[in-house]
Design an enzyme around this catalytic site. Structure first.
Site, PDB file in Angstrom:
ATOM      1  N   LYS A 134       0.851  -1.197   0.000  1.00  0.00           N
ATOM      2  CA  LYS A 134       0.000   0.000   0.000  1.00  0.00           C
ATOM      3  C   LYS A 134       0.881   1.238   0.000  1.00  0.00           C
ATOM      4  O   LYS A 134       0.642   2.190  -0.751  1.00  0.00           O
ATOM      5  CB  LYS A 134      -0.928  -0.007   1.224  1.00  0.00           C
ATOM      6  CG  LYS A 134      -2.026  -1.042   1.112  1.00  0.00           C
ATOM      7  CD  LYS A 134      -2.759  -1.293   2.416  1.00  0.00           C
ATOM      8  CE  LYS A 134      -3.728  -2.462   2.231  1.00  0.00           C
ATOM      9  NZ  LYS A 134      -4.300  -2.982   3.469  1.00  0.00           N
ATOM     10  N   GLN A 179      -5.077  -2.011   9.557  1.00  0.00           N
ATOM     11  CA  GLN A 179      -4.843  -3.295   8.896  1.00  0.00           C
ATOM     12  C   GLN A 179      -5.366  -4.434   9.777  1.00  0.00           C
ATOM     13  O   GLN A 179      -5.114  -4.483  10.979  1.00  0.00           O
ATOM     14  CB  GLN A 179      -3.332  -3.470   8.632  1.00  0.00           C
ATOM     15  CG  GLN A 179      -2.972  -4.697   7.830  1.00  0.00           C
ATOM     16  CD  GLN A 179      -3.498  -4.676   6.396  1.00  0.00           C
ATOM     17  OE1 GLN A 179      -3.635  -3.621   5.775  1.00  0.00           O
ATOM     18  NE2 GLN A 179      -3.800  -5.841   5.865  1.00  0.00           N
ATOM     19  N   ASP A 212     -11.522   1.972   3.932  1.00  0.00           N
ATOM     20  CA  ASP A 212     -11.878   0.554   3.822  1.00  0.00           C
ATOM     21  C   ASP A 212     -13.376   0.385   3.555  1.00  0.00           C
ATOM     22  O   ASP A 212     -13.813  -0.698   3.159  1.00  0.00           O
ATOM     23  CB  ASP A 212     -11.547  -0.174   5.138  1.00  0.00           C
ATOM     24  CG  ASP A 212     -10.294  -1.017   5.054  1.00  0.00           C
ATOM     25  OD1 ASP A 212      -9.978  -1.499   3.948  1.00  0.00           O
ATOM     26  OD2 ASP A 212      -9.648  -1.211   6.097  1.00  0.00           O
TER      27      ASP A 212
HETATM   28  N1  GUN Z   1      -6.667  -7.438   5.774  1.00  0.00           N
HETATM   29  C1  GUN Z   1      -6.992  -8.202   4.702  1.00  0.00           C
HETATM   30  N2  GUN Z   1      -7.820  -7.531   3.866  1.00  0.00           N
HETATM   31  C2  GUN Z   1      -8.018  -6.321   4.412  1.00  0.00           C
HETATM   32  C3  GUN Z   1      -8.759  -5.172   4.013  1.00  0.00           C
HETATM   33  O1  GUN Z   1      -9.425  -5.124   2.979  1.00  0.00           O
HETATM   34  N3  GUN Z   1      -8.690  -4.104   4.854  1.00  0.00           N
HETATM   35  C4  GUN Z   1      -7.974  -4.130   6.003  1.00  0.00           C
HETATM   36  N4  GUN Z   1      -7.996  -3.043   6.769  1.00  0.00           N
HETATM   37  N5  GUN Z   1      -7.278  -5.167   6.405  1.00  0.00           N
HETATM   38  C5  GUN Z   1      -7.297  -6.247   5.610  1.00  0.00           C
END
Ligand code: GUN
Length: 287
Positions: free
Chosen positions: A54, A98, A123
């Site tokens: 990211k 996360q 998200d």
């Molecule tokens: N961990 C795995 N997929 C995701 C996601 O889409 N968002 C977040 N915040 N954590 C994740």
């Protein structure tokens, strides 16, 4: 005949290019740099890889990225204090915690995620944004299902009037996917672990979305000839071997189009996150 391969890198490059233009426009017209803050709690190795990706993608597109690393033993209160600080910080447009959270605070996940300002919730997990999606006024939409929809559109696959079947009912993928496909006039069925005669249901699908987290669960017998198969699963079956929820080798012989794992919709998740950061910046600028 084997299926058309829907490669994530081709579509994600297109989405990122679009995002890059969006970033430049905001910089030029409003004098701000869109920014994302990612909070990672603990040392989960897969999470670290995702967060690094990211961060790298933000840098590639000119988005400011900060990564807040917190200890495995952080308390719920410490995490909430950090979120409050980022909510109040006008230079931050997007906030993402996360997942998964460490076991010690996992039970507070809902309270923690709900603390994020809905306008910064890139998200799309906050009940406000979930409600907006369900009532047909989507704003910030969860990145993975949004990426699946975008891929179908970019690939020129029609959705209107089609039968879609989703396997998996998670808040992150299955449920938002239902609303996205329904809003585009598909007839949608959501299957899960209690569904009876699952293969009978999945064989009805023109568009089949596998998102239940079981390696190679969907086999050719469960797929209607010429269906479009979207595989959202990421299952590590050996230290260096990732597989999806679909048995790719048998499915490719019967589907008309299929996403690989790795290299499929996973790449679009990050690209859609970048789009959400831009969307969040615009929401905050009231444009
Ligand atoms: N961990 C795995 N997929 C995701 C996601 O889409 N968002 C977040 N915040 N954590 C994740």
């Amino acid at each position: 005949m084997t299926a058309r391969l829907l490669e994530g890198k081709i579509f994600s490059a297109q989405i990122k290019e679009e995002a890059k233009t969006g970033v430049e426009e905001i910089k030029k017209n409003f004098g701000i740099t869109p920014s994302l803050a990612v909070i990672i709690v603990g040392e989960n190795p897969a999470s670290k890889v995702y967060v690094r990706n990211k961060h790298k993608t933000c840098e590639e597109l000119g988005i400011k990225s900060i990564v807040v690393e917190m200890s495995e033993h952080s308390t719920k209160e410490e995490l909430i204090e950090k979120i409050d600080e980022l909510n109040a910080d006008k230079s931050i447009n997007g906030i993402l915690v996360q997942l998964p959270l460490p076991n010690e605070i996992k039970s507070h996940e809902e309270e923690i995620l709900n603390r994020i300002d809905p306008l910064k919730d890139v998200d799309g997990f906050h009940p406000y944004n979930v409600g907006k999606l369900v009532t047909g006024s989507p704003t910030l939409v969860p990145c993975t299902p949004a990426g699946c929809l975008k891929m179908l559109d970019l690939a020129g696959i029609e959705i209107d009037g089609k039968r879609a079947v989703i396997i998996g009912r998670s808040n992150i993928v299955g449920k938002p996917m239902l609303h996205l496909l329904m809003s585009r006039h598909a007839t949608v069925t959501v299957c899960h672990s209690h569904t009876k005669n699952l293969p009978e249901v999945t064989r009805e699908a023109d568009i089949l979305v596998a998102a239940m987290g079981k390696p190679k669960f969907v086999t050719a017998e469960m797929i209607k000839p010429n269906a479009v198969v979207i595989d959202v699963g990421i299952n590590r079956i050996a230290p260096k071997k990732l597989v999806g929820d679909v048995d790719f080798e048998s499915a490719i012989e019967i589907a008309s189009a299929i996403t690989p794992v790795p290299g499929g919709v996973g790449l679009l998740t990050v690209a859609m996150l970048m789009q959400n950061v831009i969307k969040a910046a615009k929401l905050q600028l009231n444009i």
